[in-house]
Design a protein around this motif. Structure first.
Motif, PDB file in Angstrom:
ATOM      1  N   LEU A   1       0.863  -1.181   0.000  1.00 28.68           N
ATOM      2  CA  LEU A   1       0.000   0.000   0.000  1.00 28.68           C
ATOM      3  C   LEU A   1       0.896   1.226   0.000  1.00 28.68           C
ATOM      4  CD1 LEU A   1      -2.930  -0.779   2.459  1.00 28.68           C
ATOM      5  CD2 LEU A   1      -2.955  -0.712  -0.015  1.00 28.68           C
ATOM      6  N   ASN A   2       0.753   2.061  -1.010  1.00 33.88           N
ATOM      7  CA  ASN A   2       1.601   3.237  -1.170  1.00 33.88           C
ATOM      8  C   ASN A   2       0.768   4.412  -1.683  1.00 33.88           C
ATOM      9  OD1 ASN A   2       3.801   4.905  -1.388  1.00 33.88           O
ATOM     10  ND2 ASN A   2       4.680   3.864  -3.168  1.00 33.88           N
ATOM     11  N   PRO A   3      -0.193   4.897  -0.858  1.00 39.19           N
ATOM     12  CA  PRO A   3      -1.094   5.951  -1.327  1.00 39.19           C
ATOM     13  C   PRO A   3      -0.514   7.362  -1.260  1.00 39.19           C
ATOM     14  CG  PRO A   3      -1.663   5.387   0.900  1.00 39.19           C
ATOM     15  CD  PRO A   3      -0.548   4.439   0.485  1.00 39.19           C
ATOM     16  N   GLY A   4       0.715   7.503  -0.795  1.00 40.82           N
ATOM     17  CA  GLY A   4       1.339   8.821  -0.723  1.00 40.82           C
ATOM     18  C   GLY A   4       1.228   9.451   0.649  1.00 40.82           C
ATOM     19  N   LEU A   5       2.087  10.429   0.879  1.00 40.54           N
ATOM     20  CA  LEU A   5       2.196  11.068   2.189  1.00 40.54           C
ATOM     21  C   LEU A   5       0.897  11.727   2.640  1.00 40.54           C
ATOM     22  CD1 LEU A   5       3.793  11.991   4.633  1.00 40.54           C
ATOM     23  CD2 LEU A   5       4.626  13.938   3.266  1.00 40.54           C
ATOM     24  N   ALA A   6       0.268  12.508   1.784  1.00 36.63           N
ATOM     25  CA  ALA A   6      -0.931  13.247   2.195  1.00 36.63           C
ATOM     26  C   ALA A   6      -2.020  12.299   2.697  1.00 36.63           C
ATOM     27  CB  ALA A   6      -1.450  14.111   1.056  1.00 36.63           C
ATOM     28  N   GLN A   7      -2.255  11.199   1.982  1.00 34.90           N
ATOM     29  CA  GLN A   7      -3.291  10.241   2.388  1.00 34.90           C
ATOM     30  C   GLN A   7      -2.918   9.568   3.710  1.00 34.90           C
ATOM     31  OE1 GLN A   7      -6.417   9.429   0.619  1.00 34.90           O
ATOM     32  NE2 GLN A   7      -6.637   8.932   2.778  1.00 34.90           N
ATOM     33  N   CYS A   8      -1.646   9.208   3.876  1.00 39.46           N
ATOM     34  CA  CYS A   8      -1.214   8.568   5.129  1.00 39.46           C
ATOM     35  C   CYS A   8      -1.393   9.514   6.316  1.00 39.46           C
ATOM     36  CB  CYS A   8       0.245   8.120   5.016  1.00 39.46           C
ATOM     37  SG  CYS A   8       0.492   6.726   3.884  1.00 39.46           S
ATOM     38  N   LEU A   9      -1.034  10.770   6.131  1.00 39.80           N
ATOM     39  CA  LEU A   9      -1.207  11.741   7.210  1.00 39.80           C
ATOM     40  C   LEU A   9      -2.672  11.943   7.547  1.00 39.80           C
ATOM     41  CD1 LEU A   9       1.475  14.409   6.199  1.00 39.80           C
ATOM     42  CD2 LEU A   9       1.639  12.720   8.057  1.00 39.80           C
ATOM     43  N   ASP A  10      -3.513  12.063   6.521  1.00 38.04           N
ATOM     44  CA  ASP A  10      -4.959  12.205   6.754  1.00 38.04           C
ATOM     45  C   ASP A  10      -5.511  11.002   7.518  1.00 38.04           C
ATOM     46  OD1 ASP A  10      -5.011  14.643   5.463  1.00 38.04           O
ATOM     47  OD2 ASP A  10      -5.897  13.866   3.608  1.00 38.04           O
ATOM     48  N   ASN A  11      -5.079   9.806   7.123  1.00 37.13           N
ATOM     49  CA  ASN A  11      -5.559   8.596   7.796  1.00 37.13           C
ATOM     50  C   ASN A  11      -5.121   8.562   9.255  1.00 37.13           C
ATOM     51  OD1 ASN A  11      -6.740   7.761   5.418  1.00 37.13           O
ATOM     52  ND2 ASN A  11      -5.176   6.250   4.941  1.00 37.13           N
ATOM     53  N   CYS A  12      -3.897   8.984   9.520  1.00 44.54           N
ATOM     54  CA  CYS A  12      -3.420   9.015  10.914  1.00 44.54           C
ATOM     55  C   CYS A  12      -4.231   9.989  11.753  1.00 44.54           C
ATOM     56  CB  CYS A  12      -1.937   9.388  10.964  1.00 44.54           C
ATOM     57  SG  CYS A  12      -0.855   8.058  10.415  1.00 44.54           S
ATOM     58  N   ARG A  13      -4.537  11.147  11.195  1.00 48.63           N
ATOM     59  CA  ARG A  13      -5.329  12.136  11.932  1.00 48.63           C
ATOM     60  C   ARG A  13      -6.744  11.631  12.222  1.00 48.63           C
ATOM     61  NH1 ARG A  13      -2.821  15.678   7.916  1.00 48.63           N
ATOM     62  NH2 ARG A  13      -1.039  16.684   8.931  1.00 48.63           N
ATOM     63  N   ALA A  14      -7.270  10.779  11.343  1.00 49.53           N
ATOM     64  CA  ALA A  14      -8.633  10.257  11.495  1.00 49.53           C
ATOM     65  C   ALA A  14      -8.662   8.874  12.163  1.00 49.53           C
ATOM     66  CB  ALA A  14      -9.291  10.167  10.114  1.00 49.53           C
ATOM     67  N   ARG A  15      -7.521   8.377  12.581  1.00 46.35           N
ATOM     68  CA  ARG A  15      -7.412   7.032  13.144  1.00 46.35           C
ATOM     69  C   ARG A  15      -8.286   6.890  14.385  1.00 46.35           C
ATOM     70  NH1 ARG A  15      -1.561   4.430  13.538  1.00 46.35           N
ATOM     71  NH2 ARG A  15      -2.054   4.275  11.353  1.00 46.35           N
ATOM     72  N   PRO A  16      -9.116   5.851  14.414  1.00 49.90           N
ATOM     73  CA  PRO A  16      -9.907   5.611  15.631  1.00 49.90           C
ATOM     74  C   PRO A  16      -8.996   5.105  16.750  1.00 49.90           C
ATOM     75  CG  PRO A  16     -10.247   3.832  14.060  1.00 49.90           C
ATOM     76  CD  PRO A  16      -9.383   4.869  13.368  1.00 49.90           C
ATOM     77  N   TRP A  17      -9.509   5.134  17.937  1.00 46.82           N
ATOM     78  CA  TRP A  17      -8.757   4.659  19.091  1.00 46.82           C
ATOM     79  C   TRP A  17      -8.368   3.193  18.896  1.00 46.82           C
ATOM     80  CZ3 TRP A  17     -11.281   2.537  24.015  1.00 46.82           C
ATOM     81  CH2 TRP A  17     -10.312   2.205  24.959  1.00 46.82           C
ATOM     82  N   GLU A  18      -7.106   2.905  19.188  1.00 46.42           N
ATOM     83  CA  GLU A  18      -6.579   1.547  19.100  1.00 46.42           C
ATOM     84  C   GLU A  18      -6.340   1.024  20.522  1.00 46.42           C
ATOM     85  OE1 GLU A  18      -3.951   1.381  15.167  1.00 46.42           O
ATOM     86  OE2 GLU A  18      -3.364   3.033  16.500  1.00 46.42           O
ATOM     87  N   PRO A  19      -7.364   0.414  21.126  1.00 40.89           N
ATOM     88  CA  PRO A  19      -7.259   0.005  22.528  1.00 40.89           C
ATOM     89  C   PRO A  19      -6.188  -1.054  22.787  1.00 40.89           C
ATOM     90  CG  PRO A  19      -9.306  -0.778  21.568  1.00 40.89           C
ATOM     91  CD  PRO A  19      -8.672   0.135  20.561  1.00 40.89           C
ATOM     92  N   HIS A  20      -5.772  -1.769  21.750  1.00 45.18           N
ATOM     93  CA  HIS A  20      -4.712  -2.756  21.927  1.00 45.18           C
ATOM     94  C   HIS A  20      -3.333  -2.095  22.027  1.00 45.18           C
ATOM     95  CE1 HIS A  20      -5.016  -2.062  17.625  1.00 45.18           C
ATOM     96  NE2 HIS A  20      -3.807  -2.549  17.481  1.00 45.18           N
ATOM     97  N   LYS A  21      -3.269  -0.789  21.754  1.00 43.06           N
ATOM     98  CA  LYS A  21      -1.996  -0.066  21.830  1.00 43.06           C
ATOM     99  C   LYS A  21      -1.987   1.012  22.916  1.00 43.06           C
ATOM    100  CE  LYS A  21      -1.097  -0.540  16.885  1.00 43.06           C
ATOM    101  NZ  LYS A  21      -0.883   0.187  15.627  1.00 43.06           N
ATOM    102  N   PHE A  22      -3.143   1.602  23.178  1.00 44.95           N
ATOM    103  CA  PHE A  22      -3.210   2.740  24.103  1.00 44.95           C
ATOM    104  C   PHE A  22      -4.359   2.561  25.092  1.00 44.95           C
ATOM    105  CE2 PHE A  22      -1.350   4.300  20.144  1.00 44.95           C
ATOM    106  CZ  PHE A  22      -0.165   4.849  20.626  1.00 44.95           C
ATOM    107  N   ALA A  23      -4.146   3.030  26.319  1.00 45.43           N
ATOM    108  CA  ALA A  23      -5.154   2.905  27.376  1.00 45.43           C
ATOM    109  C   ALA A  23      -6.390   3.762  27.111  1.00 45.43           C
ATOM    110  CB  ALA A  23      -4.546   3.274  28.727  1.00 45.43           C
ATOM    111  N   SER A  24      -6.222   4.846  26.334  1.00 47.46           N
ATOM    112  CA  SER A  24      -7.358   5.725  26.035  1.00 47.46           C
ATOM    113  C   SER A  24      -7.107   6.450  24.719  1.00 47.46           C
ATOM    114  CB  SER A  24      -7.534   6.763  27.148  1.00 47.46           C
ATOM    115  OG  SER A  24      -6.438   7.657  27.149  1.00 47.46           O
ATOM    116  N   LYS A  25      -8.170   7.022  24.176  1.00 47.48           N
ATOM    117  CA  LYS A  25      -8.043   7.829  22.953  1.00 47.48           C
ATOM    118  C   LYS A  25      -7.175   9.046  23.244  1.00 47.48           C
ATOM    119  CE  LYS A  25      -9.433   9.241  18.739  1.00 47.48           C
ATOM    120  NZ  LYS A  25      -8.302   9.890  18.085  1.00 47.48           N
ATOM    121  N   ALA A  26      -7.300   9.620  24.440  1.00 42.83           N
ATOM    122  CA  ALA A  26      -6.486  10.780  24.824  1.00 42.83           C
ATOM    123  C   ALA A  26      -5.000  10.425  24.823  1.00 42.83           C
ATOM    124  CB  ALA A  26      -6.912  11.303  26.189  1.00 42.83           C
TER     125      ALA A  26
END
Length: 172
Positions: free
Chosen positions: A87-112
């Motif tokens: 998957l190589n959609p380019g920098l702008a798309q990757c950054l947008d996806n990171c900003r919109a990423r839902p909470w990943e409870p398997h990695k972090f205790a909270s969305k905050a």
């Protein structure tokens, strides 16, 4: 169905992997779960331990999807002749996806807590195109180019709702 998905953070690997696994009733492995010590996202596991877990996962499931940004761990999956997706959609798309990423409870205790790491993640994502090492575009491109099996480079996020015919065919 055996599929290995490789790409930058934010490229859409997890979204595509979950969708493919669900559609194909396949087992799913997020490589973050074997690359890091459980409950300690900043403590890497020894490479041999992580590689053995990937090998064990691939050998124990007839159908699977493995996703991550770790070229060395994706390399392990190639012994099982998967379809390789870069998957190589380019920098702008990757950054947008990171900003919109839902909470990943398997990695972090909270969305905050997750949001506190966003600036670091965005810098990490931007550096993908210049850095060296197994989590770089250079390493991903080299692995992809050297793989003689079935492979696809997607330069834009695949349409999943409704699914593109090509993507849907991978689940059969």
């Amino acid at each position: 169905m055996r599929i290995a998905i490789l790409g930058n953070s934010g490229s859409g690997k997890s979204t595509l992997a979950r969708w493919l696994a669900q559609q194909g009733a396949a087992a799913l492995l997020d490589l973050d779960s074997v690359a890091w010590e459980p409950g300690q996202i900043a403590v890497a596991r020894p490479a041999a331990v992580a590689e053995a877990e990937v090998r064990r996962f691939c050998a124990s499931h007839a159908d699977w999807v493995v996703e991550g940004c770790y070229a060395k761990l994706i390399q392990v999956t190639l012994d099982f002749a998967p379809r390789l997706i870069l998957l190589n959609p380019g920098l702008a798309q990757c950054l947008d996806n990171c900003r919109a990423r839902p909470w990943e409870p398997h990695k972090f205790a909270s969305k905050a807590e997750q949001d506190q790491h966003l600036a670091f993640l965005l810098d990490w994502v931007a550096d993908y195109y210049q850095r060296d090492g197994e989590m770089s575009l250079a390493a991903h491109a080299k692995l992809f180019a050297g793989y003689p099996g079935t492979k696809h480079e997607l330069r834009q996020q695949p349409q999943l709702q409704p699914a593109e015919a090509q993507i849907l065919a991978w689940t059969r």
